[in-house]
Design an enzyme around this catalytic site. Structure first.
Site, short mmCIF file in Angstrom:
data_model
loop_
_atom_site.label_atom_id
_atom_site.label_comp_id
_atom_site.label_asym_id
_atom_site.label_seq_id
_atom_site.Cartn_x
_atom_site.Cartn_y
_atom_site.Cartn_z
N ARG A 15 0.47 -1.28 0.17
CA ARG A 15 0.28 -0.22 -0.30
C ARG A 15 0.79 1.37 0.35
NH1 ARG A 15 -2.64 -3.79 3.16
NH2 ARG A 15 -1.73 -3.59 5.07
N GLU A 37 10.66 -6.24 -4.15
CA GLU A 37 9.97 -6.95 -2.99
C GLU A 37 9.98 -8.03 -3.05
OE1 GLU A 37 5.81 -5.00 -1.79
OE2 GLU A 37 7.04 -7.46 -1.77
N HIS A 158 -6.64 2.89 12.14
CA HIS A 158 -6.18 2.56 10.88
C HIS A 158 -7.15 1.13 10.50
CE1 HIS A 158 -1.92 4.13 13.36
NE2 HIS A 158 -2.22 3.98 11.74
N LYS A 162 -4.32 -3.62 8.79
CA LYS A 162 -3.58 -3.43 9.97
C LYS A 162 -2.76 -4.41 10.65
CE LYS A 162 -0.72 -0.14 13.27
NZ LYS A 162 0.45 -0.32 11.31
N THR A 169 2.88 5.10 15.38
CA THR A 169 2.66 5.88 15.77
C THR A 169 2.34 6.26 17.45
OG1 THR A 169 2.91 6.46 13.59
CG2 THR A 169 2.19 8.26 15.48
N1 LIG Z 1 6.55 5.58 8.80
C1 LIG Z 1 5.20 5.70 8.33
O1 LIG Z 1 4.88 6.95 7.65
C2 LIG Z 1 4.20 4.66 8.12
C3 LIG Z 1 4.90 3.61 7.88
N2 LIG Z 1 3.53 2.41 8.16
C4 LIG Z 1 4.72 1.01 8.26
O2 LIG Z 1 4.78 0.35 6.96
C5 LIG Z 1 4.53 -1.22 6.88
C6 LIG Z 1 3.57 -1.59 4.92
O3 LIG Z 1 2.69 -0.99 5.70
P1 LIG Z 1 2.25 -1.22 3.88
O4 LIG Z 1 2.52 -0.58 2.86
O5 LIG Z 1 0.59 -0.94 4.02
O6 LIG Z 1 1.87 -2.76 4.18
P2 LIG Z 1 1.48 -3.51 3.29
O7 LIG Z 1 1.03 -4.99 3.38
O8 LIG Z 1 0.52 -3.10 1.98
O9 LIG Z 1 2.93 -3.76 2.42
C7 LIG Z 1 4.70 -4.35 2.65
C8 LIG Z 1 5.03 -4.69 2.05
O10 LIG Z 1 6.11 -5.08 1.98
C9 LIG Z 1 6.50 -6.65 1.20
N3 LIG Z 1 7.45 -7.47 1.78
C10 LIG Z 1 6.97 -8.46 3.04
N4 LIG Z 1 7.96 -8.96 3.29
C11 LIG Z 1 8.84 -8.47 2.34
C12 LIG Z 1 10.44 -8.87 1.86
N5 LIG Z 1 11.33 -10.21 2.70
N6 LIG Z 1 11.09 -7.98 0.86
C13 LIG Z 1 10.48 -7.40 0.13
N7 LIG Z 1 9.26 -7.04 0.30
C14 LIG Z 1 8.55 -7.77 1.56
C15 LIG Z 1 5.40 -7.32 0.89
O11 LIG Z 1 4.57 -7.93 -0.37
C16 LIG Z 1 4.45 -5.63 0.23
O12 LIG Z 1 3.91 -5.24 -0.70
C17 LIG Z 1 3.63 -1.26 7.81
O13 LIG Z 1 4.84 -1.70 8.83
C18 LIG Z 1 3.35 0.02 8.20
O14 LIG Z 1 3.26 -0.20 9.45
C19 LIG Z 1 2.97 2.83 6.90
C20 LIG Z 1 2.43 3.66 6.67
C21 LIG Z 1 2.75 4.85 7.26
O1 LIG Z 2 0.29 0.48 8.79
C1 LIG Z 2 0.06 1.80 8.54
O2 LIG Z 2 -1.37 2.01 7.78
C2 LIG Z 2 0.22 2.96 9.69
N1 LIG Z 2 1.70 2.65 10.54
C3 LIG Z 2 2.67 3.21 10.84
C4 LIG Z 2 2.23 3.14 12.28
O3 LIG Z 2 2.27 1.93 12.69
O4 LIG Z 2 2.17 4.26 12.98
C5 LIG Z 2 1.54 4.75 10.76
C6 LIG Z 2 0.77 5.38 9.84
O5 LIG Z 2 -0.21 5.61 11.67
C7 LIG Z 2 -0.49 4.28 9.26
#
Ligand SMILES: NC(=O)C1=CN([C@@H]2O[C@H](COP(=O)(O)OP(=O)(O)OC[C@H]3O[C@@H](n4cnc5c(N)ncnc54)[C@H](O)[C@@H]3O)[C@@H](O)[C@H]2O)C=CC1
Ligand SMILES: O=C(O)C1=N[C@H](C(=O)O)C[C@H](O)C1
Length: 267
Positions: A15, A37, A158, A162, A169
């Site tokens: 995502r 990926e 969320h 998730k 956060t």
């Molecule tokens: N720091 C920030 O501002 C934010 C952090 N996040 C965090 O980012 C992470 C991802 O969130 P989403 O995109 O919603 O999850 P998602 O599940 O949609 O995407 C994660 C991706 O990582 C891939 N993946 C899994 N294992 C892998 C590997 N060994 N090598 C390469 N790719 C691999 C998956 O195939 C998937 O496409 C979560 O931990 C979330 O909490 C999400 C939004 C904002």
């Molecule tokens: O999983 C998400 O979507 C998000 N994860 C991050 C968190 O775990 O704080 C950041 C954001 O809230 C979206």
């Protein structure tokens, strides 16, 4: 163009990874050099732009790490973090680590990695969230001695997909607030059963999982007779993706070290 920032996106079909690809593709200062990926991802070989819902970029989704990139933005999953960190250290590539739910051991390996590469590590890349973090520290500092006591609860909402709770956060909000509180702080995750009355040094956490909510945090400061609620809510994921790109650009002239979004945003 040679002076473009050569960006590798780890978790590129996710995502968040899709939004980073889409926004980076619009940025003339960036060249996407790799969309990485999981080796089992069924989309390997497909065009990263088409996966992200934009036009083809002629960048195929791959499980291979690039020979060179100026920076990696990681929005993968905790299971992928060790490999990401190791590859960035081996190739001496700066890293924006945005994945949450890392274990304490993984956080320690980030610390170790930051001795050889510059890393930005933050649970939220959103400017609004990081500013709200600073404001909640100020509120805590100001109100912690209020007559009748100050009760602080953190609500996070969320999307249903998730995988970790509470959000990274919310955990960071709690850590920052605890720094400003007096005495021992007890982090209480949910409440059920005969809990007895709330004690003074608690911070409560409540994780709500509903629909497609891209991320919302409410910090409740409860007092006797009044309360403050600080609410910060994303309406889509681009606040995080654009923040990660800002962090990636910020890293370019930084020495090895472990940085956060307060450093990037100058907060
Ligand atoms: N720091 C920030 O501002 C934010 C952090 N996040 C965090 O980012 C992470 C991802 O969130 P989403 O995109 O919603 O999850 P998602 O599940 O949609 O995407 C994660 C991706 O990582 C891939 N993946 C899994 N294992 C892998 C590997 N060994 N090598 C390469 N790719 C691999 C998956 O195939 C998937 O496409 C979560 O931990 C979330 O909490 C999400 C939004 C904002
Ligand atoms: O999983 C998400 O979507 C998000 N994860 C991050 C968190 O775990 O704080 C950041 C954001 O809230 C979206």
């Amino acid at each position: 163009m040679s002076n473009q920032l050569q960006l590798a996106v780890h978790g590129a079909a996710g995502r968040m990874g899709q939004r980073v690809v889409a926004l980076a593709a619009e940025d003339s200062d960036i060249e996407i050099v790799a969309a990485i990926e999981h080796s089992e991802n069924r989309l390997l070989g497909n065009d990263a732009g088409l996966i992200a819902g934009i036009s083809a970029l002629d960048i195929s989704l791959t499980d291979a790490w690039p020979n060179y990139a100026a920076v990696v933005i990681d929005f993968s999953l905790p299971v992928a973090a060790d490999g990401c960190i190791a590859n960035c250290v081996a190739a001496k590539i700066p890293l924006v680590m945005a994945t949450t739910g890392l274990t304490e051991i993984q956080k320690q390996s980030l610390e170790e990695a930051s001795k050889s590469i510059p890393i930005v590590f933050a649970p939220s890349m959103s400017m609004a969230v990081n500013l709200t973090m600073k404001l909640t520290q100020q509120i805590t500092e100001t109100l912690k001695g209020v007559p009748g006591g100050l009760d602080i609860e953190i609500l996070e909402r969320h999307h249903r997909f998730k995988a970790d709770a509470p959000s990274g956060t919310a955990i960071k909000f709690g850590e920052l607030i605890a720094e400003k509180m007096d005495g021992d702080v007890k982090h209480v995750h949910g409440r059920e059963g005969e809990t007895g009355q709330r004690t003074r040094g608690e911070i409560g956490y409540h994780a709500i999982r509903v629909g497609d909510n891209p991320g919302e945090h409410t910090i409740v400061f409860g007092m006797m007779g009044e309360r403050i609620e600080m609410n910060v809510a994303a309406s889509n994921r681009d606040c995080y993706a654009s923040g990660a790109i800002v962090a990636a650009k910020w890293l370019q002239d930084k020495p090895a070290g472990l940085y956060n979004m307060f450093d990037v945003l100058g907060l």
